[in-house]
Design a protein around this motif. Structure first.
Motif, PDB file in Angstrom:
ATOM      1  N   THR A  27     -60.979   9.633 -88.712  1.00  0.00           N
ATOM      2  CA  THR A  27     -61.521   9.742 -87.751  1.00  0.00           C
ATOM      3  C   THR A  27     -61.991  11.071 -87.455  1.00  0.00           C
ATOM      4  OG1 THR A  27     -59.843   9.849 -86.214  1.00  0.00           O
ATOM      5  CG2 THR A  27     -60.735   7.535 -86.396  1.00  0.00           C
ATOM      6  N   GLU A  28     -61.325  11.986 -87.852  1.00  0.00           N
ATOM      7  CA  GLU A  28     -61.625  13.364 -87.358  1.00  0.00           C
ATOM      8  C   GLU A  28     -62.532  14.000 -88.403  1.00  0.00           C
ATOM      9  OE1 GLU A  28     -58.021  15.733 -87.502  1.00  0.00           O
ATOM     10  OE2 GLU A  28     -57.393  14.574 -85.537  1.00  0.00           O
ATOM     11  N   ARG A  29     -62.328  13.513 -89.754  1.00  0.00           N
ATOM     12  CA  ARG A  29     -63.245  13.898 -90.834  1.00  0.00           C
ATOM     13  C   ARG A  29     -64.771  13.252 -90.497  1.00  0.00           C
ATOM     14  NH1 ARG A  29     -59.889  13.604 -96.215  1.00  0.00           N
ATOM     15  NH2 ARG A  29     -61.835  14.412 -97.013  1.00  0.00           N
ATOM     16  N   LEU A  30     -64.823  12.104 -90.046  1.00  0.00           N
ATOM     17  CA  LEU A  30     -66.022  11.335 -90.072  1.00  0.00           C
ATOM     18  C   LEU A  30     -66.469  11.412 -88.752  1.00  0.00           C
ATOM     19  CD1 LEU A  30     -65.037   8.266 -92.077  1.00  0.00           C
ATOM     20  CD2 LEU A  30     -66.548   9.829 -93.091  1.00  0.00           C
ATOM     21  N   ASN A  31     -66.039  12.037 -87.829  1.00  0.00           N
ATOM     22  CA  ASN A  31     -66.408  12.090 -86.395  1.00  0.00           C
ATOM     23  C   ASN A  31     -66.646  10.814 -85.566  1.00  0.00           C
ATOM     24  OD1 ASN A  31     -66.847  13.532 -83.919  1.00  0.00           O
ATOM     25  ND2 ASN A  31     -69.132  14.115 -84.450  1.00  0.00           N
ATOM     26  N   MET A  32     -65.896   9.889 -85.797  1.00  0.00           N
ATOM     27  CA  MET A  32     -66.169   8.519 -85.504  1.00  0.00           C
ATOM     28  C   MET A  32     -64.712   8.169 -84.832  1.00  0.00           C
ATOM     29  SD  MET A  32     -67.770   7.131 -89.222  1.00  0.00           S
ATOM     30  CE  MET A  32     -67.594   5.306 -88.613  1.00  0.00           C
ATOM     31  N   SER A  33     -64.993   6.839 -83.840  1.00  0.00           N
ATOM     32  CA  SER A  33     -63.731   6.303 -83.442  1.00  0.00           C
ATOM     33  C   SER A  33     -63.194   5.553 -84.496  1.00  0.00           C
ATOM     34  CB  SER A  33     -64.334   5.298 -82.246  1.00  0.00           C
ATOM     35  OG  SER A  33     -64.960   4.373 -82.884  1.00  0.00           O
ATOM     36  N   ARG A  34     -61.505   5.231 -84.122  1.00  0.00           N
ATOM     37  CA  ARG A  34     -60.828   4.561 -84.844  1.00  0.00           C
ATOM     38  C   ARG A  34     -61.614   3.014 -85.308  1.00  0.00           C
ATOM     39  NH1 ARG A  34     -55.496   6.498 -84.659  1.00  0.00           N
ATOM     40  NH2 ARG A  34     -54.521   4.550 -85.331  1.00  0.00           N
ATOM     41  N   THR A  35     -62.094   2.405 -84.135  1.00  0.00           N
ATOM     42  CA  THR A  35     -62.841   1.070 -84.100  1.00  0.00           C
ATOM     43  C   THR A  35     -63.825   1.102 -85.198  1.00  0.00           C
ATOM     44  OG1 THR A  35     -62.060   0.479 -82.117  1.00  0.00           O
ATOM     45  CG2 THR A  35     -63.832  -0.639 -83.260  1.00  0.00           C
ATOM     46  N   SER A  36     -64.826   2.234 -85.082  1.00  0.00           N
ATOM     47  CA  SER A  36     -65.941   2.447 -86.130  1.00  0.00           C
ATOM     48  C   SER A  36     -65.464   2.460 -87.583  1.00  0.00           C
ATOM     49  CB  SER A  36     -66.728   3.544 -85.482  1.00  0.00           C
ATOM     50  OG  SER A  36     -67.230   3.327 -84.346  1.00  0.00           O
ATOM     51  N   VAL A  37     -64.404   3.557 -87.814  1.00  0.00           N
ATOM     52  CA  VAL A  37     -64.130   3.665 -89.095  1.00  0.00           C
ATOM     53  C   VAL A  37     -63.521   2.319 -89.690  1.00  0.00           C
ATOM     54  CG1 VAL A  37     -62.052   4.926 -90.337  1.00  0.00           C
ATOM     55  CG2 VAL A  37     -63.362   5.982 -88.889  1.00  0.00           C
ATOM     56  N   TYR A  38     -62.648   1.441 -88.796  1.00  0.00           N
ATOM     57  CA  TYR A  38     -62.178   0.212 -89.465  1.00  0.00           C
ATOM     58  C   TYR A  38     -63.334  -0.734 -89.627  1.00  0.00           C
ATOM     59  CZ  TYR A  38     -57.263   1.314 -88.690  1.00  0.00           C
ATOM     60  OH  TYR A  38     -55.840   1.517 -88.945  1.00  0.00           O
ATOM     61  N   ASP A  39     -64.223  -0.831 -88.757  1.00  0.00           N
ATOM     62  CA  ASP A  39     -65.293  -1.803 -88.946  1.00  0.00           C
ATOM     63  C   ASP A  39     -66.057  -1.356 -90.127  1.00  0.00           C
ATOM     64  OD1 ASP A  39     -64.766  -3.156 -86.592  1.00  0.00           O
ATOM     65  OD2 ASP A  39     -66.240  -2.159 -85.233  1.00  0.00           O
ATOM     66  N   ARG A  40     -66.376  -0.029 -90.331  1.00  0.00           N
ATOM     67  CA  ARG A  40     -67.109   0.394 -91.721  1.00  0.00           C
ATOM     68  C   ARG A  40     -66.557   0.066 -93.031  1.00  0.00           C
ATOM     69  NH1 ARG A  40     -71.587   3.816 -91.244  1.00  0.00           N
ATOM     70  NH2 ARG A  40     -72.170   4.085 -89.077  1.00  0.00           N
ATOM     71  N   ILE A  41     -65.028   0.078 -92.854  1.00  0.00           N
ATOM     72  CA  ILE A  41     -64.369  -0.166 -93.922  1.00  0.00           C
ATOM     73  C   ILE A  41     -64.229  -1.760 -94.199  1.00  0.00           C
ATOM     74  CG2 ILE A  41     -61.898  -0.527 -95.009  1.00  0.00           C
ATOM     75  CD1 ILE A  41     -61.249   2.522 -93.530  1.00  0.00           C
ATOM     76  N   LYS A  42     -64.179  -2.616 -93.320  1.00  0.00           N
ATOM     77  CA  LYS A  42     -64.398  -3.895 -93.385  1.00  0.00           C
ATOM     78  C   LYS A  42     -65.699  -4.387 -93.767  1.00  0.00           C
ATOM     79  CE  LYS A  42     -60.167  -4.994 -92.514  1.00  0.00           C
ATOM     80  NZ  LYS A  42     -59.427  -5.089 -93.527  1.00  0.00           N
ATOM     81  N   LYS A  43     -66.734  -3.749 -93.299  1.00  0.00           N
ATOM     82  CA  LYS A  43     -68.062  -3.953 -93.898  1.00  0.00           C
ATOM     83  C   LYS A  43     -68.113  -3.761 -95.564  1.00  0.00           C
ATOM     84  CE  LYS A  43     -72.472  -2.069 -93.402  1.00  0.00           C
ATOM     85  NZ  LYS A  43     -72.747  -0.628 -93.707  1.00  0.00           N
TER      86      LYS A  43
END
Length: 153
Positions: A27-43
């Motif tokens: 989340t820190e490296r990508l400057n994104m929320s936890r939910t956004s990171v998980y959603d992107r990984i699932k996508k």
């Protein structure tokens, strides 16, 4: 599939290097929320960009010290011959990678075994008994210069 965003590309680069990610670090490296990171990984998983998560095992630590690059020529390049050969090759545990190729040889294999005696048994009892093979040439790996699973894009 749509074009990957810069954040998706960055996420894939990070995961290629270490799939045992720390979500807080991501989340820190990508400057994104936890939910956004998980959603992107699932996508990325759903769309087939991420095929699998694996542990890379050191072959020498498990006693597989002998790596061989094997060039195989087939007696014919007809589709059914190539397909039969490929079906037989995927059954062989010693074959780590296999490529149907164009050019001088029809297939290139990366074979990992314990030693030269085990390789000889592999050739005699498993590979050479595949009926479509006309020629086998072996090159023994003396030293790894580069070994990577990471794609750069």
């Amino acid at each position: 599939m749509e074009e990957l965003s810069n954040q998706d590309k960055q996420l894939l680069r990070i995961l290629q290097n270490n799939a045992r990610f720390d979500i807080t670090d991501l989340t820190e490296r990508l400057n994104m929320s936890r939910t956004s990171v998980y959603d992107r990984i699932k996508k990325l998983e759903k769309e087939g960009y991420i095929k699998n998560y694996v542990a890379l095992v050191d072959n020498k630590k498990v006693g597989l010290n002998f790596t061989v690059i094997v060039n195989v020529s087939l007696h014919s390049q007809q589709q059914e011959v190539t397909e039969h050969f490929a079906k037989e090759i995927v059954k062989l545990d010693e074959v780590m990678e296999a490529f149907i190729t164009g050019g001088i040889v029809d297939c290139v294999l990366k074979v990992v075994v314990k030693d030269v005696e085990e390789y000889n048994n592999f050739i005699a009892q498993k590979l050479s008994v595949i009926p479509s093979i006309s020629k086998i040439q072996s090159s023994f790996v003396m030293q790894y210069v580069k070994q990577s699973t990471e794609l750069f894009f």
